[in-house]
Structure formats: C-alpha cells, structure tokens
Design an enzyme around this catalytic site. Structure first.
Site, short mmCIF file in Angstrom:
data_model
loop_
_atom_site.label_atom_id
_atom_site.label_comp_id
_atom_site.label_asym_id
_atom_site.label_seq_id
_atom_site.Cartn_x
_atom_site.Cartn_y
_atom_site.Cartn_z
N GLN A 56 33.90 42.09 44.75
CA GLN A 56 34.56 42.37 43.32
C GLN A 56 33.71 42.23 42.21
O GLN A 56 34.29 42.53 41.17
CB GLN A 56 35.19 40.79 43.26
CG GLN A 56 36.40 40.62 44.15
CD GLN A 56 36.83 39.14 44.24
OE1 GLN A 56 36.72 38.57 45.22
NE2 GLN A 56 37.63 38.72 43.19
N PHE B 289 40.43 37.97 47.38
CA PHE B 289 40.99 36.63 46.86
C PHE B 289 39.79 35.68 46.15
O PHE B 289 39.99 34.51 46.16
CB PHE B 289 41.73 35.90 48.06
CG PHE B 289 42.47 36.85 48.78
CD1 PHE B 289 43.55 37.54 48.31
CD2 PHE B 289 42.27 37.38 50.01
CE1 PHE B 289 44.51 38.37 48.94
CE2 PHE B 289 42.95 38.17 50.74
CZ PHE B 289 44.10 38.83 50.12
N GLU C 124 33.56 37.77 45.54
CA GLU C 124 33.11 37.64 43.76
C GLU C 124 31.64 37.67 43.93
O GLU C 124 30.75 38.19 43.67
CB GLU C 124 33.64 36.53 43.10
CG GLU C 124 33.09 36.76 41.84
CD GLU C 124 33.90 35.81 40.79
OE1 GLU C 124 35.11 35.10 41.07
OE2 GLU C 124 33.73 35.42 39.84
N ARG D 203 37.41 24.70 35.74
CA ARG D 203 38.73 24.96 35.83
C ARG D 203 39.72 24.02 36.25
O ARG D 203 40.87 23.65 36.09
CB ARG D 203 38.94 26.41 36.41
CG ARG D 203 40.01 27.05 36.03
CD ARG D 203 40.31 28.50 36.54
NE ARG D 203 39.94 29.29 35.58
CZ ARG D 203 40.58 29.87 34.56
NH1 ARG D 203 42.04 29.80 34.66
NH2 ARG D 203 40.20 30.79 33.90
N ARG E 109 40.82 32.20 44.33
CA ARG E 109 42.20 32.72 43.67
C ARG E 109 42.82 31.47 43.17
O ARG E 109 43.34 30.42 43.82
CB ARG E 109 43.31 33.19 44.66
CG ARG E 109 44.44 33.80 43.96
CD ARG E 109 45.47 34.35 44.97
NE ARG E 109 46.44 35.40 44.55
CZ ARG E 109 47.29 36.03 45.33
NH1 ARG E 109 47.26 36.18 46.41
NH2 ARG E 109 48.18 36.89 44.50
N THR F 193 36.34 31.22 31.54
CA THR F 193 36.17 30.08 30.88
C THR F 193 34.76 30.20 30.29
O THR F 193 34.26 29.54 29.35
CB THR F 193 36.36 28.78 31.34
OG1 THR F 193 35.53 28.81 32.72
CG2 THR F 193 37.86 28.52 31.71
N ALA G 203 39.35 35.83 37.73
CA ALA G 203 40.10 35.10 36.77
C ALA G 203 41.61 35.77 36.22
O ALA G 203 41.98 35.71 35.23
CB ALA G 203 39.28 35.03 35.38
N GLU H 243 46.24 34.86 39.69
CA GLU H 243 46.30 33.80 40.53
C GLU H 243 47.43 32.61 40.13
O GLU H 243 47.80 32.01 41.08
CB GLU H 243 45.00 32.98 39.69
CG GLU H 243 43.75 33.56 40.19
CD GLU H 243 42.33 33.27 39.17
OE1 GLU H 243 42.46 33.66 38.12
OE2 GLU H 243 41.53 32.54 39.48
#
Lengths: 749, 455
Positions: free
Chosen positions: A200, A231, A235, A313, A345, A444, A513, A699
């Site tokens: 990702q 998912f 990342e 988060r 996710r 964020t 995100a 998400e």
C-alpha cells in the site's frame, strides 16, 4: 458533452481479468532468468538474547545460493516506518517469536523454506511480556501514555445522578489478505533497483531500501499494479519482504523474489491491536452521559510501527456519534514481546468505538431503557457538537440516518418480536441492536494528506492515468478513471489505468485512512483539468472544432504544439491538529452510517448466528455506487468476523498458535446473514468540497458490525433477565458467549 | 512419469517429485498462473481446479485444492483450470455483472467452484451455493455478490464426449496399485511405505512441515477400496471412499451424519479426503470417528491376505497411536444402521460452522423403549487424545428412566469421563461444560428448538 462517467455503477476495471485468472499479481509474472527465491529463518522462541547463529546447515542445504544476516546490511537495518526500531534481521536481541533472524536465497521456493528451518540460533531466553495486563503492570510502553480531555470529568462523575464502571476486552485481527506478502527485485545499471511489491506504500519501501542499501531515492523504483487484498496489512508490513528482495538483488546481482508462506506471514507480520477498556461513566435518568472517563490500553507488540497514530485514532473515535460533556480518555500504548501490531481497516477507530458502544449498552441495562433510546439521547446535536478534541461537528447526519433505518427496518416492531421469542424459548435467545458510526476522514498526521497525479493524453485521444494511490481491490483505479473520463467527457474505457510507480508520482502517502479516492481523485482531476483547459483554449481558436471528436481534437492540439501532459497536486484544506494539546481539526469531514443486526444464540453451547442485518450508509454522492456497496458489505462482514469467529491465540512466550486458516477462522459464505439489506443513504452529499461531493468508504462500514456484538450482548442478557449487562468480551466465540451466560446467571439479584 | 489431459491436450511430466503439487506444476512449469496459492493447506480454495475421471460413458468432475494435490494423483485424469473457461463462461459473466470480485485473488477459485456446480460436479448436486463455496475464502466482498452470481448461473450439462474418448485413450503412466490385493502385497514387501489417499492431511506434512515422506503409495483410485455397500443392517465404506461420495449413503444412515459431512472441510476437501484416511491418521479431532463409535462401527484391517475386524474405538490406542501393525492398512469400516426407534444425534461445535475443526464433537445413540433407556452409546471427539466413549455417562443412563433428572445426573457423570486439554479451539473447562450441555440439549430438543442453524 457525453453523460459523465462519475456516479455510475461501473464494474471494477480488472473484473474481466479477475474472473479469467488473467489479472497478474507479483508471483504471476514471468520469472526472470537467474531468479533467487527467498525465505526468512524465523525465531522459534520469543524474547531472548541472540548469542550466536549457526548457519552451516543452511548454507549446505540443496539449492541454497546465499545466506544473509544483519551483519550483511550495508546501511540502516530498519524496516520501521516512523521510529526506526524494526530490524529487517535481528541483531543481538530477539523481540518476538517469528522474528526474522536470517535470510536464505535459493534456486527454488521449497528449497529456501526447507533450508531456512535448518538454522541454529543459540539464545538466552528473557522474560516475555505477552498480555496487555503484564505489560501494563511492568510499565512497558512504546510511548508515553496519552490523555485527551475536555471539561472536568472527575467533577462531572462525582455529580452525576447515576454512575457505572465496567470493562471490555477485545481481541486483535489478522488481515488475511488472500495474496500473501510478495515482492520481486531486479537489479539495474548504476546501482538502480526495480522492485515490484504488493504494498500500500510504495514510496516508503523506496525510502527504506535506499537507506538500507545506502542509495538515493532516485535509484530505487517501486511499482505496484494491484494487491490481492491488503486491509492495512500491507501499509508497513510489506516492507520487510520487499527490502529483503532488494538486499539480495544488490548483494548477488540477481533478481530475487519473496513469496511468504501463509503460516510465516501470519506469525511474522502485525495485526489489529487488541484492546482492554475500562470505563467510568456518569449519566442522568434518561441515560444521557454527563461525564466519562475511558482508559484504553492496547497491545502494540515489540516495536512502534504505526501504534502511536493507531492509538490516537482509537481516542478520536471513543466518542463515536455521542456528545461527551466532560471527558477524559487515557490511552496506554503497551510494548509487548509479540509481533508488532499494525494498521488494519479502521486503524484503532473500531476499538475506540467499541468502548463507547459498550458504555451505551451498560447505561441502558442499568436504567432498563431501550439501548437505541440511550444512543439517540446521547447523539451530537445543536449546542452539543464539540468532540473531545475540540472539533466542532458540522456535518452531523447520524440522527437522520438512525431514524430512517429504525423506521425502514422496523426496529420497534422487531424488538417486540424478539422479546416475545425470548419469552417463549429457553435454549435459544435472540438479540437486536442498532448502532451508528461516525468516522473521521483524513490522516490524523496532517502532512500525509497530499497526493499527486500524472495524466498523459496521447495524440489519438487515449489517456494514460497515473497517481500515487494503490489498488488493493477497493476500486480506487476505476473511481479515479471515472473522474478523469468525466473531465474530458470521454468514455471511461479511453482512460488507461496503469501501475502505481514511484518514478511517475513521487513522495506519495500510503493508500490508507480511506483517503485513496479523496486525495488521488482530486489530484487526477486537477491534472486532467489543466489539460482540458489547454484543449478548450485551443478549440476556441478553431472554428471547426465543434465537429471534432476528442481524438481529432487531441491530434490537432498536438500539431499546434499544445502540451498534453500535466501533473496534479492536492493537499486537503482546512485541517490541522496539535498533538501536544490534543486540539484542532484532524478531520475534513465525517462519514456516517448505521446498522441493525439481529442474532440468535444457543445458551447451551454458546453458538450463534447473525440472522438479519439492515444497513444505511452515507457515502456522500457516490463516485461509483457498485464499488461503494461492495465496500460496505465487505467491511461489515470483515468487522463481524473480528467480533465473532476470528480469534488470535498466543502462548505464554508470545507465539501465535492460530497462524493458518485451519485455526484462524474468517467468515465463509454461509456466515453471511440470510437477510442482508444494504442501502446507500439517498440524501448523502458531502458538506465539504470533496471529489464530486463523495465520501470515503474504505474503513467506516467495518464498524457497522459493532451492531452484531451489541446484539449478541442483548441476547446473552436475555438468558438471565434482570441480571444486568453481561460481561461479554470480543471475539464472541461460543466459549465466550457461554462463559458470559454462566457468569450472568451466577450473579445475585 | 505422469500423463494427464489439460484442455484436450495430453500433458506428460517426467521425473515428477511424488510430493510435488499440482498447483506448483501449473504455476511454475506450465505457467498457468490463474490458479492461486492462498494458504497451501486446503483451507482457502484459491487454488480450486476440477479433476475429471471416467465414470462409465461420462466424465465425473470434482473440484479439488491443487495446493495439496500431489502430482501422481493427477495421472490418468483430466484437469480444468480457470484458463480453461476462456473468460466468457456464464459464471464469469455473472461474477463481473454482480461485482463479485474486488481484489480478485480468490476469484479464480470461486469461479471454478461455481463452474463445478453448474456442470454438476461431485458434491454440488442439489447443494445450496453457500455450501458449494464454503471452502473458498473471500476477504473483500462479504460474499453477497458471489452467492448471487452462483444462483444466477444456469445448470448446464457439458458435452464431454471428446474428453471421454481422450481419457479412454490416455495411458496412466505412474504405476499406482490397481487393486487392494496389489496394495496389500506392496505394503507387505515395503511396510515403510507411506499411504496417501486424498492428501488432505498428508499434503500439509509436505507443504507446511516440509517433511520427507519417504516411499509413498497412492490409494485414492483403487476401485475396490472405493466401494460403498448399503445393506438393510449396515453401511460399509471402503478406505478410499471420499467424503462427498459417502455423504448421501451416510445421510440415509442418519441425517446427522450427512450434516456432519457437510461441515467437514469445504467441497474441495470432501472431494479429496477419505473416511478411511481420517480414521487411519488417528486425529484426536477427527469428526467421523465419534459418530461411528456411537453407532457401533467396526473396522477391518488387512495385512497381506490376513484380515481382522475390531471395534472402531479399539483402534485408537492413544494420541497419535493406532492399533495398526507394519504393513497393515485400513480396508473398510462398517457402520450398523440404527434401529428405527433409536435416538441418534451427532453435534459438532466449532468457532465457525463451515470448514472448521471441532472443538468438541458429541455423538449419542440411545435405545429408549417404554420410557426406559435400554442401551446408551455415547462418544466424543475433542475431549481426549483420541475419540472415546463416555462410560460413566452411558452407565448413568442405561437401564434408567428417560427423564430430566436422570439426564442431569448423566450430564454430571459425563464431566468425569474425560480430562480434556486447553488448546486454541477451547479451554478444558469449556469443553467439559459444553459436552454435558450437549446431553442436556438432547433432552431439551424434545420440547423446543435447540439449534441456531435450524431453530
């Protein structure tokens, strides 16, 4: 101008390739001559000192060409994204079971995997902190405990007419992308490397490879055509495999491929964080919260990875749709000797939301109220519209969505039916719950909210589209192609979608995100509009241009020396957040939704079924309703799996015992509820000027599945009426459901 | 050497590694990369292919997992992969139209499972789409569009005449034993030979544990071990009878046995795995043995020309230890047909209903006459290192009135019959509680629905 391509329910751009088996993933491409196949030698035990490694048997094994350890790394031995604490290969200390210790390159995959088992590590075992409780007791953290507060929670709690304390544990989740981690590196001239990765985040791999091999970013090109699912699990977790390929390619001059075995992949890559929640809530006679203290503790694993942002988060979503007049959210980020947990996710949001939804159920049980009434009483509204991080909620559509769903899915009537069923059955009990979702959209970490695109128009009118986003099945490519086709008023088939490459669009953020379409769609639109404006200007000077096809226009524009390529760049406006004071506007907007789930449990065995689900979800003005419906349904079922059948079991050294689909159970087709109605909210329209007023969808729908967990809680409560809120933890396996029933029945009163 | 048919073409492979997989051969030798590896253990279905073999004048097709199918098992058969369909088959069109793919990695496997259903492949006839694809995992879609695609595809008999002719002409090349007698001779001469039937268990020894199997013999195609004999008083299954082939006969013996088979693996596993293999490998959580033991099954073991028949429960000596002499093999299992008045129930408990391994599997066979329990045979899987009877519980029921108080006493006794383990499928305490609750369920279901699956 033709009817625009946006808002149309077009099929995924690769659907015809998917069904034919013709869509190529990393391992499907022709293998270059001289290819080496890689495998890690993994640590068998957990936390320990690595005294020495005897790799003689590995080197002597059939097919082995080279074996590498940390000492062979020329630059920085790191694959961690933010804090550089993730070793590609262990040096000195083993932090968790399954950690890569050495790297085998062999002439075949089986040869590499067999050889990798022959390494002998001499270790001195050290105590392993495995659980949240153990790490908390030991004060083992990946960063300082964080606190977010607004108002005086302590005073509010003391003054509230009612007060409740309680707790909730929830497990982690394995991503179980169907395509395991995979990468292929090919050496080029002048120190260049080309890396094909299922990731990702191609830019991050580019940067890590450069640092590990002491090369410049410009020497390293990372390419991603598509992933077989990600998912969040690709990342940061794709990096080790891609970087390993790069190391071998650089060291041997031969191409190198890593295709991780499923069990190794599950044992050695991170998962969703498990959380333990404690709450102390004060409320009035209607169940309206006056003050709340939430303590969120998570198992981060051995390294930082993305845990700071993930736990942030969780805090950002511990309000969900509810106004908390006086609030304190304490977040412990615990360092354990287990594989480092990572993005998945929702990115901590689901865990924060689970906490507040449990509080809603607890208040309802305490006061004997309908849980939906308690939820509605606590919703954000006029004069009650500031989040715990001091952001004003300006696009609050939760009340409308909840009311519409409650009506369309007959909440009141079905609650009466469930009550009647429970009154007449002893063994089977039903439960029903309607829960909402409000999910903040934007990274964020503010600087990540930027994207680039490169649009090339050829003289025959065909269009080549590149942007920084990656395709993992979510339909990003088709959505962005729709946006570009719309700008040029051409059929979407004219837009050629190509692989994401770091040499086309630089310095990209991860596709994460839920931001892929928001950011890259906007960047591509800007690029396309630049060309469109040039074409319009040119056409205005040509009297016959109204009769030209787009191809003719492009041909003529080229002859007139009009540049037909452009880059586009987008940075999300109006956001900003100060992490130190925990104030600001981290999100551009919120995505909303609500789900009503009905379940039945067996009070003798703890088995359950999700019988019926109704969903109403807000995607703004959908860029592609077919893709969005797929995201909603898929997200819901994935969330349902997290909260029901998917259980990660570790032993006391931190070894994952459920490291294969034989032991880790994601939902099958037969777990899909027999009744499942999903609707996109017809009135949805983003208040913010996002790409065609759409909203992110990746998400948020996952958290609709919290309704399943809440319904299960209600069903367990029905097994012992009048005893209060069951102590049901997630995932709600048959064993946990039965234990919750037994505990509830054993209570006094 | 092996020889097989792929899209009408005869493919020969020399010097095959007997434990090389069909999946690897497809992907890395034949460069047919549409078939994917998701797990390499038969649990995700991304590698689903169809195997065809002659069945009279037709081809019997079955979906299997190529990841744990060893190359010799392909010898003399026809193979179809996702590439065989050409991209425009109704299954593929429906999958596109209904948005049945997202990341696309699992998609070829689903296409092959649904294609199999559309041509009436083994284990799919009259079976709901959900059951046909329960052995295929998708992490993206939530399955709705795939289920809808499966429902929308018409059933269509395919013209297989060319393949029939080609299969008739195809000379198997590997040299599998053709009869049980040949197998018996081979094992007598080479008792160290590893028997492989469906490879749904042994396959993982290779793909996951990287074990060297030594000499192997493949018995899945031995016709006299694939015999299913139904008589008024019993069902006899040869050792190589696959789950999907036995399902209907087992369901006729008792519906719960059919349901138990439905919940073992996915269609692909049931199309490869054998009932004899499940018994012979002595898995502590093998699902058929508890049910068979409760019904009083007997096992016939053969060594050379000598046969002996023992009660099935006596075959399991301890964890991983069976009453099997060198050179001896499981030839058949005989399950008595329950008498009409017999109360028989078999219940499997697992974290997931489909394609999961039992935490606990309970099997009850009670003969109740005039309110009195005349005979009780109760067996459990997952409660000990081997599938085993519950002597205390049986004794607490036998000869006593069939009433709630006696059931409760027997449930208490059951808790003392076993000393189960804590493991990833459940704690010892849960297992003890829930085993007793299954007996309570037996009583409760006389009065009200007790299963979330059918309640």
């Amino acid at each position: 101008m033709a009817e625009g391509a946006v808002h149309q329910p077009l099929a995924h751009d690769s659907a015809d390739l998917h069904v034919a088996g013709a869509a190529a993933y990393v391992d499907d491409l022709p293998e270059p001559p001289g290819l080496l196949h890689l495998a890690f030698g993994h640590a068998a035990d957990g936390h320990s000192t690595l005294v020495s490694l005897n790799l003689d048997a590995v080197r002597a094994a059939p097919g082995v060409v080279a074996v590498f350890t940390a000492a062979d790394i020329p630059g920085e031995n790191n694959v961690g994204p933010v804090v550089h604490d993730d070793r590609l290969l262990a040096d000195g200390e083993i932090l968790y079971p399954g950690q890569p210790l050495f790297l085998v390159a062999a002439t075949g995959t089986r040869a590499a995997r067999r050889a990798a088992r022959l390494g002998k590590a001499i270790v001195e075992p050290r105590p392993a902190l495995v659980t949240i409780a153990a790490a908390k007791a030991a004060g083992s953290q990946i960063e300082e405990t964080q606190i977010m507060a607004r108002g005086d929670a302590g005073a509010g709690l003391a003054a509230a007419p009612h007060r409740l304390i309680g707790s909730l544990d929830m497990g982690g989740q394995e991503h179980f992308y169907l395509e395991g981690q995979a990468a292929l590196a090919t050496p080029g001239e002048q120190g260049q490397l080309h890396i094909l990765s299922s990731t990702q985040h191609p830019s991050e791999i580019q940067h890590l490879v450069a640092k590990l091999l002491c090369r410049s970013h410009a020497q390293v090109t990372v390419e991603v055509r598509r992933m077989g699912g990600a998912f969040g699990g690709k990342e940061t977790q794709a990096a080790a495999f891609a970087v390993a390929c790069a190391l071998v390619a650089a060291k041997t001059g031969r191409p190198a491929k890593f295709r991780a075995d499923r069990d190794d992949d599950m044992a050695a890559t991170g998962k969703r964080h498990d959380f333990a929640v404690d709450y102390d809530v004060g409320f009035d006679v209607d169940g309206r919260i006056e003050a709340i203290s939430l303590v969120l503790a998570s198992r981060c694993g051995a390294t930082a990875d993305l845990s700071p942002a993930i736990n942030d988060r969780a805090m950002f979503h511990a309000d969900n749709c509810y106004y908390l007049p006086a609030v304190e959210i304490v977040s412990h980020r615990l360092k354990t000797h287990t594989v480092s947990n990572t993005a998945f996710r929702g990115f901590g949001g689901p865990q924060g939301m689970m906490a507040i939804e449990r509080v809603m159920d607890a208040i309802a049980a305490q006061l004997g109220l309908d849980p939906l009434a308690v939820r509605q009483a606590n919703l954000y509204g006029p004069g009650r519209d500031v989040t715990p991080y001091h952001m004003k909620v300006e696009d609050n559509v939760a009340p409308e969505i909840i009311a519409e769903l409650a009506t369309s899915a007959r909440y009141a009537a079905r609650r009466a039916e469930v009550d009647a069923f429970n009154a007449s059955h002893n063994v089977l009990k039903k439960g029903l719950a309607l829960t909402p979702v409000k999910f903040g959209i934007s990274f964020t970490t503010t600087h990540l909210n930027q994207a680039g695109a490169l649009v090339l128009v050829y003289a025959d009118g065909s269009i080549h589209l590149n942007h920084g986003g990656t395709e993992m099945g979510q339909g990003l490519m088709i959505k962005v192609a729709q946006v570009v086709a719309d700008v040029f008023a051409v059929p979407v088939e004219s837009v050629k979608i190509s692989a994401t490459r770091t040499d086309k669009v630089p310095n990209t953020s991860a596709t994460a995100a839920s931001s892929g379409a928001d950011l890259n769609g906007m960047a591509a639109k800007i690029a396309a509009e630049t060309i469109r404006e040039r074409l319009d200007t040119f056409a205005a000077t040509e009297s016959e241009s109204t009769s030209w096809t787009f191809a003719e226009l492009c041909r003529r524009a080229h002859l007139a020396r009009i540049p037909l390529a452009a880059t586009g760049y987008y940075a999300t406006p109006d956001i900003g957040y100060d992490r130190a004071s925990r104030r600001g506007r981290p999100f551009l907007y919120f995505a909303y939704g609500a789900a009503l789930s009905e379940v039945v449990i067996d009070t003798l065995t703890g088995e359950h079924r999700v019988a019926a689900v109704d969903i109403l979800h807000d995607v703004g003005r959908s860029l592609n309703p077919a893709i969005d419906l797929g995201q909603i349904e898929g997200g819901f079922i994935q969330g349902m799996g997290w909260l029901t059948t998917e259980e990660l079991v570790y032993d006391d050294r931190g070894r994952l015992l459920t490291h294969a689909p034989s032991t880790y159970k994601i939902p099958t087709a037969n777990d899909r509820p027999a009744h499942m109605e999903i609707a996109i909210w017809a009135r949805g329209r983003n208040e913010e000027p996002t790409i065609h007023r759409s909203k992110a969808v990746g998400e948020p729908p996952l958290m609709l599945a919290i309704s399943v967990f809440s319904a299960l809680t209600q069903a367990v409560a029905a097994a012992a009426p009048g005893k209060g809120l069951p102590k049901l933890d997630a995932p709600a396996t048959p064993e946990r459901i039965l234990a919750a029933i037994d505990e509830l029945r054993a209570r006094n009163g | 050497m092996i020889r097989f048919l792929l899209d009408g073409e005869t493919i020969e492979a020399d010097d095959v590694d007997p434990t090389g997989t069909v999946l690897d051969h497809l992907r890395y030798t034949l460069r047919r990369t549409g078939t994917k590896e998701g797990c390499a253990e038969g649990d995700c279905g991304a590698c689903t292919v169809l195997l065809g073999e002659l069945d009279g004048d037709a081809v019997a097709w079955r979906a299997v997992n190529a990841c744990i199918l060893f190359l010799p098992m392909l010898d003399g058969k026809a193979l179809r992969t996702v590439e065989s369909l050409g991209g425009t088959h109704p299954v593929q069109r429906q999958m596109i139209e209904r948005h049945g793919s997202q990341c696309g990695f699992c998609t070829p496997g689903f296409v092959m499972s649904l294609y199999g259903r559309s041509i009436g492949a083994a284990g799919t006839v009259g079976v709901p789409v959900g059951d046909v694809i329960a052995g295929n995992l998708c992490r993206c879609t939530g399955y709705g569009p795939i289920l809808a695609a499966g429902e929308a595809v018409p059933m269509a008999e395919e013209e297989d005449r060319d393949i029939v002719e080609a299969l008739r002409a195809l000379q198997p090349a590997y040299g599998h034993p053709a009869t049980a007698d040949e197998l018996a001779d081979l094992l007598l001469a080479h008792p160290e030979t590893r028997i492989v039937a469906g490879a749904t268990d042994v396959g993982l020894w290779v793909t996951k544990q990287h074990r060297d199997l030594g000499p192997t013999v493949f018995i899945g195609d031995i016709a006299d071990l694939r015999r299913i004999e139904e008589s008024p008083d019993a069902l006899t299954l040869g050792a190589s009878v696959r789950y999907s082939d036995a399902r209907e006969a087992l369901a006729r013996l008792h519906p719960d046995l059919g349901e138990l088979v439905r919940r073992i693996g996915g269609v692909q596993v049931r199309n490869a795995g054998t009932i004899g293999g499940n018994i012979a490998n002595g898995s502590p959580i093998g699902d058929m043995p508890p049910a068979f033991i409760a019904l009083g099954a007997a096992l016939t073991l053969r060594r050379g020309t000598k046969r002996r028949t023992i009660a099935l429960e006596d075959f399991f000596l301890g964890y991983g230890e069976q009453d099997l002499a060198p050179g001896e093999f499981v030839e058949s299992v005989r399950i008595p047909r329950p008498s009409p008045g017999m109360l028989v129930r078999v219940w499997k408990l697992s974290k997931r209903f489909d394609s999961d391994i039992s935490g606990v599997c309970g099997a009850f066979a009670l003969r109740i006459e005039e309110g009195l329990v005349k005979e009780a045979r109760i067996a459990f899987g997952g409660m000990a290192g081997i599938p085993a009877r519950a002597p205390g519980c049986e004794a607490a029921l036998a000869g006593r009135a069939w009433n709630e108080a006696n059931v409760e006493a027997a449930a208490q006794a059951l808790a003392r019959d076993y000393d189960p383990l804590d493991d990833l499928r459940g704690s010892a305490a849960y297992r003890r509680t829930v085993a007793a609750n299954l007996l309570r369920r037996l009583w409760a279901e006389q009065h009200e629905p007790v299963s979330v699956l059918h309640g």
